[in-house]
Design an enzyme around this catalytic site. Structure first.
Site, PDB file in Angstrom:
ATOM      1  N   THR A 104      27.368  13.827 -56.191  1.00 30.21           N
ATOM      2  CA  THR A 104      28.712  14.418 -56.147  1.00 30.21           C
ATOM      3  C   THR A 104      29.639  13.595 -55.260  1.00 30.21           C
ATOM      4  O   THR A 104      30.783  13.306 -55.624  1.00 30.21           O
ATOM      5  CB  THR A 104      28.614  15.871 -55.627  1.00 30.21           C
ATOM      6  OG1 THR A 104      27.556  16.530 -56.317  1.00 30.21           O
ATOM      7  CG2 THR A 104      29.912  16.621 -55.835  1.00 30.21           C
ATOM      8  N   ARG A 162      32.342  19.706 -49.589  1.00 32.96           N
ATOM      9  CA  ARG A 162      31.027  20.343 -49.767  1.00 32.96           C
ATOM     10  C   ARG A 162      30.651  20.957 -48.434  1.00 32.96           C
ATOM     11  O   ARG A 162      30.758  20.298 -47.383  1.00 32.96           O
ATOM     12  CB  ARG A 162      29.966  19.327 -50.179  1.00 32.96           C
ATOM     13  CG  ARG A 162      28.554  19.933 -50.096  1.00 32.96           C
ATOM     14  CD  ARG A 162      27.506  19.095 -50.740  1.00 32.96           C
ATOM     15  NE  ARG A 162      27.622  19.131 -52.183  1.00 32.96           N
ATOM     16  CZ  ARG A 162      26.675  18.667 -53.001  1.00 32.96           C
ATOM     17  NH1 ARG A 162      25.569  18.140 -52.515  1.00 32.96           N
ATOM     18  NH2 ARG A 162      26.832  18.728 -54.304  1.00 32.96           N
TER      19      ARG A 162
HETATM   20  N1   CP Z   1      23.850  17.702 -58.408  1.00 35.58           N
HETATM   21  C1   CP Z   1      24.266  17.467 -57.143  1.00 35.58           C
HETATM   22  O1   CP Z   1      25.085  18.211 -56.581  1.00 35.58           O
HETATM   23  O2   CP Z   1      23.665  16.379 -56.560  1.00 35.58           O
HETATM   24  P1   CP Z   1      24.004  15.862 -55.104  1.00 35.58           P
HETATM   25  O3   CP Z   1      23.506  16.919 -54.123  1.00 35.58           O
HETATM   26  O4   CP Z   1      23.277  14.555 -54.946  1.00 35.58           O
HETATM   27  O5   CP Z   1      25.487  15.717 -54.984  1.00 35.58           O
END
Ligand code: CP
Length: 312
Positions: free
Chosen positions: A59, A108
């Site tokens: 992400t 995030r």
């Molecule tokens: N799918 C996903 O959110 O992967 P990451 O945690 O690597 O961003």
């Protein structure tokens, strides 16, 4: 149709028309990613801050690549290298970021609702890149884009989502997105990993036997066992989990012969998915990652183009 959302806080506030517009915009951006010169001037002069307070590979990288391919100035901060480690609050961090006049903050965070909290307190657009166990909207949108590419439509498809439903923000966003676009969603997992009342999020069926869930499915989406969010009482052993809920070449034969296999990553190979399946002919897992760049280009473009705002 104009996109009337200033923020992308989740799929829940989006209509079927919004989702359609995002997917169509992503389709049109995808071609840029295969050019020799992978850059267009669409967001020149815009500043995007990627603030990741939880680990991420796909992400974080794809939001950064998406911003750069649209010619925005992209800057990254992480929880571990910011002044959060000195005790600064999320609100103060955001206000200080805002003082530098970004146009979009992609966030995030481990706490559900953190993007909403910021959206109420700062003036720029907020894009949720995954908040606690709440939502991961860009993941669901790239999943829908990938399904639509392989199946031609979303309407009427049988989509089985298997694993740790309780802790999965991916599943929540996918339930909203898939049911809104006319797909039928089947959820499967051990009783300890399927929260009561999950059916109320949309038109979904719940199974506790993987085989029932994937019988004649068009799409089988396996979820990661989230080791970092587990307590021992939910999961007696990984071996037992893999035996009853792991996808392998044998139980995959229950799905339709042309079923596609998806996983949001990162995968626990040998737990929720065997390597034979993860690397096998039905997997579209790296297509999902590829489409993640186009979907995130579409989201950054659409939120930055807002002139009449309809806050979520
Ligand atoms: N799918 C996903 O959110 O992967 P990451 O945690 O690597 O961003």
């Amino acid at each position: 149709m104009a996109f009337r959302h200033k923020h992308i806080l989740g799929i829940e506030p989006l209509s079927a028309e919004d989702i359609q517009l995002i997917l169509d915009t992503a389709d049109s951006f995808k071609e840029i990613n295969s050019r020799d010169i992978k850059k267009v001037p669409t967001l020149r002069g815009k500043t995007i801050i990627n603030a990741f307070f939880e680990a991420s590979t796909r992400t974080r990288l794809s939001f950064e690549i998406a911003g750069k391919r649209l010619s925005a100035d992209t800057v990254n901060i992480s929880g571990s290298t910011s002044s959060v480690v000195k005790g600064e609050t999320l609100e103060d961090t955001a206000r200080n970021i805002e003082a530098m006049s970004p146009d979009i903050i992609v966030i995030r965070h481990g706490h559900s609702g953190a993007p909403h909290y910021l959206a109420d307190r700062v003036g720029c657009s907020i894009v949720n890149a995954g908040d606690g166990a709440h939502e991961h909207p860009s993941q669901a949108l790239l999943d829908l884009m990938t399904i639509r590419e392989h199946k031609g439509t979303l309407k009427g498809l049988e989509v089985a989502i298997v694993g740790d439903i309780t802790h999965s923000r991916v599943v929540r966003s996918n339930i909203y997105a898939l049911t809104r676009m006319g797909a039928n969603v089947r959820l499967a997992g051990p009783g300890t990993m399927v929260p009561p009342g999950i059916e109320r999020l949309g038109n979904v069926s719940v199974f506790h036997d993987l085989r029932d869930a994937i019988q004649d499915a068009d799409v089988v989406m396996m979820l990661r066992i989230q080791m970092e969010r587990q307590s021992k009482t939910l999961l007696p052993s990984l071996r037992e989990y893999a035996r009853f809920y792991g996808l392998n070449p044998l139980n995959l034969t229950l799905a339709k012969p042309d079923a596609i296999v998806m996983h949001p990553g990162p995968m626990n190979r040998g737990v929720e998915i065997s390597s034979y399946v993860a690397d096998g002919p039905q997997n579209v897992i790296l297509n999902q990652v590829e489409n993640g760049v186009a979907v995130r280009m579409a989201l950054l473009y659409l939120v930055s183009g807002v002139d009449s705002m309809q806050d979520q």
